[in-house]
Design a protein around this motif. Structure first.
Motif, PDB file in Angstrom:
ATOM      1  N   MET A 385       0.816  -1.232  -0.153  1.00 43.25           N
ATOM      2  CA  MET A 385       0.031   0.118  -0.044  1.00 43.25           C
ATOM      3  C   MET A 385       0.854   1.260  -0.061  1.00 43.25           C
ATOM      4  N   ARG A 386       2.146   1.202  -0.192  1.00 42.38           N
ATOM      5  CA  ARG A 386       3.025   2.389  -0.621  1.00 42.38           C
ATOM      6  C   ARG A 386       2.977   2.891  -2.044  1.00 42.38           C
ATOM      7  N   SER A 387       2.991   4.095  -1.998  1.00 42.89           N
ATOM      8  CA  SER A 387       2.847   4.812  -3.284  1.00 42.89           C
ATOM      9  C   SER A 387       4.216   4.475  -4.501  1.00 42.89           C
ATOM     10  N   VAL A 388       3.918   4.460  -5.567  1.00 42.60           N
ATOM     11  CA  VAL A 388       5.194   4.182  -6.364  1.00 42.60           C
ATOM     12  C   VAL A 388       6.004   5.428  -6.515  1.00 42.60           C
ATOM     13  N   PRO A 389       7.103   5.223  -6.836  1.00 40.43           N
ATOM     14  CA  PRO A 389       7.900   6.452  -7.401  1.00 40.43           C
ATOM     15  C   PRO A 389       7.276   7.007  -8.621  1.00 40.43           C
ATOM     16  N   ARG A 390       7.310   8.578  -8.610  1.00 40.26           N
ATOM     17  CA  ARG A 390       6.978   9.115  -9.681  1.00 40.26           C
ATOM     18  C   ARG A 390       8.059   9.023 -10.868  1.00 40.26           C
ATOM     19  N   ASP A 391       8.349   8.148 -11.365  1.00 43.17           N
ATOM     20  CA  ASP A 391       9.353   7.749 -12.142  1.00 43.17           C
ATOM     21  C   ASP A 391       8.807   7.300 -13.756  1.00 43.17           C
ATOM     22  N   GLY A 392       7.587   7.295 -14.074  1.00 49.15           N
ATOM     23  CA  GLY A 392       6.923   6.906 -15.205  1.00 49.15           C
ATOM     24  C   GLY A 392       7.361   5.445 -15.454  1.00 49.15           C
ATOM     25  N   LYS A 393       7.942   4.775 -14.508  1.00 47.24           N
ATOM     26  CA  LYS A 393       8.479   3.368 -15.051  1.00 47.24           C
ATOM     27  C   LYS A 393       7.932   2.178 -14.118  1.00 47.24           C
ATOM     28  N   THR A 394       7.645   2.560 -12.697  1.00 44.83           N
ATOM     29  CA  THR A 394       7.308   1.655 -11.812  1.00 44.83           C
ATOM     30  C   THR A 394       6.018   1.507 -11.754  1.00 44.83           C
ATOM     31  N   MET A 395       5.543   0.221 -12.018  1.00 45.26           N
ATOM     32  CA  MET A 395       3.901  -0.091 -12.160  1.00 45.26           C
ATOM     33  C   MET A 395       3.413  -0.380 -10.523  1.00 45.26           C
ATOM     34  N   GLY A 396       2.287   0.166 -10.546  1.00 47.04           N
ATOM     35  CA  GLY A 396       1.558  -0.012  -9.418  1.00 47.04           C
ATOM     36  C   GLY A 396      -0.037  -0.390  -9.680  1.00 47.04           C
ATOM     37  N   GLU A 397      -1.019  -0.491  -8.814  1.00 45.32           N
ATOM     38  CA  GLU A 397      -2.411  -0.533  -9.140  1.00 45.32           C
ATOM     39  C   GLU A 397      -3.062   1.001  -8.789  1.00 45.32           C
ATOM     40  N   VAL A 398      -3.745   1.370  -9.868  1.00 45.41           N
ATOM     41  CA  VAL A 398      -4.512   2.518  -9.459  1.00 45.41           C
ATOM     42  C   VAL A 398      -5.647   2.302  -8.394  1.00 45.41           C
ATOM     43  N   MET A 399      -5.437   3.289  -7.325  1.00 49.51           N
ATOM     44  CA  MET A 399      -6.482   3.166  -6.378  1.00 49.51           C
ATOM     45  C   MET A 399      -7.096   4.638  -6.047  1.00 49.51           C
ATOM     46  N   LEU A 400      -8.243   4.684  -5.625  1.00 48.75           N
ATOM     47  CA  LEU A 400      -9.115   6.035  -5.501  1.00 48.75           C
ATOM     48  C   LEU A 400      -9.803   5.814  -4.279  1.00 48.75           C
ATOM     49  N   ARG A 401     -10.067   7.201  -3.676  1.00 49.29           N
ATOM     50  CA  ARG A 401     -10.893   7.205  -2.651  1.00 49.29           C
ATOM     51  C   ARG A 401     -11.154   8.542  -2.558  1.00 49.29           C
ATOM     52  N   GLY A 402     -12.751   8.924  -1.972  1.00 50.18           N
ATOM     53  CA  GLY A 402     -13.112  10.232  -1.753  1.00 50.18           C
ATOM     54  C   GLY A 402     -14.730   9.990  -1.931  1.00 50.18           C
ATOM     55  N   ASN A 403     -15.523  11.310  -2.133  1.00 44.98           N
ATOM     56  CA  ASN A 403     -16.738  11.407  -2.009  1.00 44.98           C
ATOM     57  C   ASN A 403     -17.765  10.864  -3.332  1.00 44.98           C
ATOM     58  N   THR A 404     -16.832  10.441  -4.388  1.00 47.75           N
ATOM     59  CA  THR A 404     -17.397   9.879  -5.556  1.00 47.75           C
ATOM     60  C   THR A 404     -16.816   8.608  -6.050  1.00 47.75           C
ATOM     61  N   VAL A 405     -16.624   7.735  -4.884  1.00 48.31           N
ATOM     62  CA  VAL A 405     -16.448   6.304  -4.735  1.00 48.31           C
ATOM     63  C   VAL A 405     -17.799   5.514  -4.445  1.00 48.31           C
ATOM     64  N   MET A 406     -18.315   4.759  -4.868  1.00 54.01           N
ATOM     65  CA  MET A 406     -19.242   3.784  -4.700  1.00 54.01           C
ATOM     66  C   MET A 406     -19.693   3.751  -3.206  1.00 54.01           C
ATOM     67  N   SER A 407     -21.070   3.588  -2.811  1.00 54.78           N
ATOM     68  CA  SER A 407     -21.165   3.221  -1.525  1.00 54.78           C
ATOM     69  C   SER A 407     -21.028   1.678  -1.302  1.00 54.78           C
ATOM     70  N   GLY A 408     -20.936   0.976  -2.301  1.00 53.07           N
ATOM     71  CA  GLY A 408     -20.808  -0.646  -2.141  1.00 53.07           C
ATOM     72  C   GLY A 408     -21.619  -1.280  -3.437  1.00 53.07           C
ATOM     73  N   TYR A 409     -21.570  -2.649  -3.282  1.00 51.04           N
ATOM     74  CA  TYR A 409     -22.078  -3.584  -4.249  1.00 51.04           C
ATOM     75  C   TYR A 409     -23.311  -4.030  -3.757  1.00 51.04           C
ATOM     76  N   TYR A 410     -24.344  -3.979  -4.333  1.00 51.03           N
ATOM     77  CA  TYR A 410     -25.780  -4.357  -3.877  1.00 51.03           C
ATOM     78  C   TYR A 410     -25.834  -5.770  -3.414  1.00 51.03           C
ATOM     79  N   LYS A 411     -26.287  -6.239  -2.119  1.00 53.83           N
ATOM     80  CA  LYS A 411     -26.212  -7.582  -1.816  1.00 53.83           C
ATOM     81  C   LYS A 411     -24.896  -8.296  -1.492  1.00 53.83           C
TER      82      LYS A 411
END
Length: 571
Positions: A385-411
């Motif tokens: 869960m550490r941020s990858v370096p801003r080097d344009g080379k190191t790959m990581g997973e896109v992660m998002l958080r904030g007020n416009t992320v879903m409430s959840g998956y129904y059921k």
């Protein structure tokens, strides 16, 4: 802080349905909805009255707070009204993919427990079949309301057969449906406003829950992302069933704009609508951009003013971006998911980039950019869960958080907990982050090709293929390889002129050599398949790579010592 008081005077639940009242007040006589084919036009005052009558009718039919009401329709005027009328009744709007077959439609209707379903007359046969399946399963089918909108081609019109409980215009025009109906405002802004099902290209579709608060904030963010001033004219080339039209179903109302509705999205309908209605904004997957740049002389019409186009999905090839600019379209590249209410990041333009050569500008524009005002984005190592370096080379997973992320998956509490683990929404997309903070998505985690221990971004290989003048569409997947594990396999559709002149085996070899000259050798396709009838796509224009992976797997492994084989096929 001492003296602060939270009360009705300074706090009200955020909800995008407030945009309708304001549009009717500020822009009462401006066109709100235009049906491009039939010429039907309704003002914002008329639209508000119709939505209130619709809301009253829903209440009379027994729709209560948090009931799910489904809509199965193309981009027709009623779709715009239902985005307000259903939430104003306190209910949850569930817009179904208009390309669903009856089997999947019945699955989603049962899962959502929809009380009513509004059905476009063009889709009535599919809806009847879905309802029959629900009845046979022993479940209670939803009440069916027919929307008798005009079709683009009158020869498609036919009298409805089978069960129809109510007719849309009758409900809206019923004397008992009062425009003075008291709107059921949300008591809590975190209450659900919409249920959107994912595309199902990688797994069984999930029901994504949107809140009033998230929809309100994302609608305003979408207006800003689209660079919308007051009274825009928005051409509906984005399906309104997809993330509620990227939340523009509400956002256009926030600016008192005009919704231009078309059933069929083609190059001819786009150019015609732009010329006739003065379109200022539109959106769509890269397939929409491809329609525009590949339009014939007969389909094209002069673009008198700049049209801003927001695109999402796979990065548009630099060549396509450049050609769009030449034709009078300004492309804004965004990135998002159903779980983020649609676009979440945008390649925000910087004035200093204007001086760059056209190819370099296009390359920069193809990045997914930075987050909008409603959330935060990062590229992280999913294990630490550490941020990858801003080097344009190191790959990581896109992660998002904030007020416009879903409430959840129904059921599906387990899937919700997994997706939001660690306080971030995990997208499953792999990306790098550049020194300037801009994100560039390289691939879906499922699509990345691992060849001899090297990670190959299919997006980068596709960009190389798209730069070839003969290529109209391209998609790359992994094909099993005896030595490397897997190697890139490209499926391409050629431009009409190139396809007619191409000789079997020659163009495939040419494309592989072309990629080898522009990419590291291990990234170049070892197999090219010319697909004569186009690539398989979802209703939102995304290539269905799982189908192509299955096709590549069925070819068998690439022999270790063999030269790359060329194939031709029809999908």
């Amino acid at each position: 802080m001492e003296g602060a008081l939270l009360c009705a005077a300074n706090h009200a639940p955020l909800t995008p349905i407030t945009f309708l009242d304001r549009a009717a007040l500020v822009y009462p006589d401006r066109p709100a909805i235009v049906a491009s084919s039939s010429g039907l036009t309704r003002t914002w005052r008329e639209t508000r009255d119709r939505c209130l009558r619709l809301t009253a009718a829903l209440a009379a039919l027994g729709v209560h707070r948090h009931h799910v009401v489904a809509v199965f329709a193309q981009n027709i005027p009623a779709m715009c009204e239902l985005h307000f009328g259903i939430p104003m009744a306190g209910a949850v709007i569930c817009t179904l993919n208009s390309r669903l077959d009856a089997a999947m439609a019945s699955v989603l209707l049962r899962h959502s427990e929809a009380k009513l379903i509004f059905v476009d007359c063009a889709l009535l046969d599919v809806a009847h079949d879905a309802i029959r399946r629900i009845s046979q399963s022993g479940a209670t089918p939803p009440v069916l309301v027919l929307i008798s909108e005009l079709l683009d081609d009158p020869s498609d019109a036919k009298l409805p057969s089978g069960r129809v409980d109510y007719e849309y215009e009758h409900l809206v025009g019923n004397a008992g449906s009062s425009p003075e109906f008291a709107v059921r405002w949300p008591a809590d802004e975190n209450e659900p406003i919409a249920l959107n099902y994912t595309s199902g290209t990688t797994s069984r579709p999930k029901g994504v829950i949107y809140s009033h608060r998230g929809a309100y904030l994302n609608s305003l963010a979408a207006v800003l992302l689209n660079d919308m001033a007051s009274t825009p004219v928005y051409l509906w080339t984005v399906p309104m069933f997809h993330c509620n039209g990227w939340c523009m179903a509400w956002g256009v109302a926030a600016q008192g704009g005009t919704n231009v509705c078309v059933r069929r999205v083609t190059a001819a309908t786009i150019f015609d609508a732009v010329a006739r209605h003065g379109v200022t904004h539109m959106g769509g997957a890269p397939t929409v951009l491809s329609m525009i740049v590949n339009a014939t002389a007969e389909e094209q019409r002069p673009v008198a003013r700049r049209v801003t186009v927001m695109t999402g999905g796979a990065p548009p090839p630099p060549k396509v971006l450049h050609r769009m600019e030449e034709q009078g379209f300004l492309v804004i590249h965004s990135y998002g998911l159903t779980e983020t209410y649609g676009p979440a990041t945008v390649c925000t333009w910087r004035p200093e980039w204007d001086a760059l050569p056209a190819e370099e500008r296009a390359r920069i524009k193809s990045r997914q950019g930075v987050h909008h005002h409603g959330l935060e984005v990062d590229v992280k190592d999913p294990a630490t869960m550490r941020s990858v370096p801003r080097d344009g080379k190191t790959m990581g997973e896109v992660m998002l958080r904030g007020n416009t992320v879903m409430s959840g998956y129904y059921k599906d509490g387990a899937a919700t907990a997994e997706a939001l683990a660690g306080g971030w929404f995990r997208s499953g997309d792999l990306a790098v982050r550049h020194e300037d903070g801009y994100v560039k998505v390289l691939d879906r985690s499922k699509d990345i090709i691992i060849s001899g221990g090297e990670n190959i971004s299919t997006i980068e290989v596709e960009a190389a293929l798209f730069s070839h003048p003969a290529v109209e569409e391209a998609a790359v997947v992994g094909r099993p390889d005896d030595y490397w594990g897997e190697t890139p396999c490209a499926f391409v559709k050629l431009r009409p002129g190139a396809a007619a002149a191409a000789k079997a085996g020659v163009v495939e070899e040419e494309l592989m050599a072309y990629c080898r000259a522009r990419l590291p050798r291990y990234m170049a396709p070892r197999t090219v398949v010319v697909v004569e009838e186009g690539l398989p796509k979802t209703a939102t224009g995304k290539v269905q790579k799982f189908e192509l992976r299955a096709r590549a797997k069925a070819m068998g492994t690439v022999p270790a010592a063999a030269a790359a084989k060329s194939k031709r096929s029809k999908l």
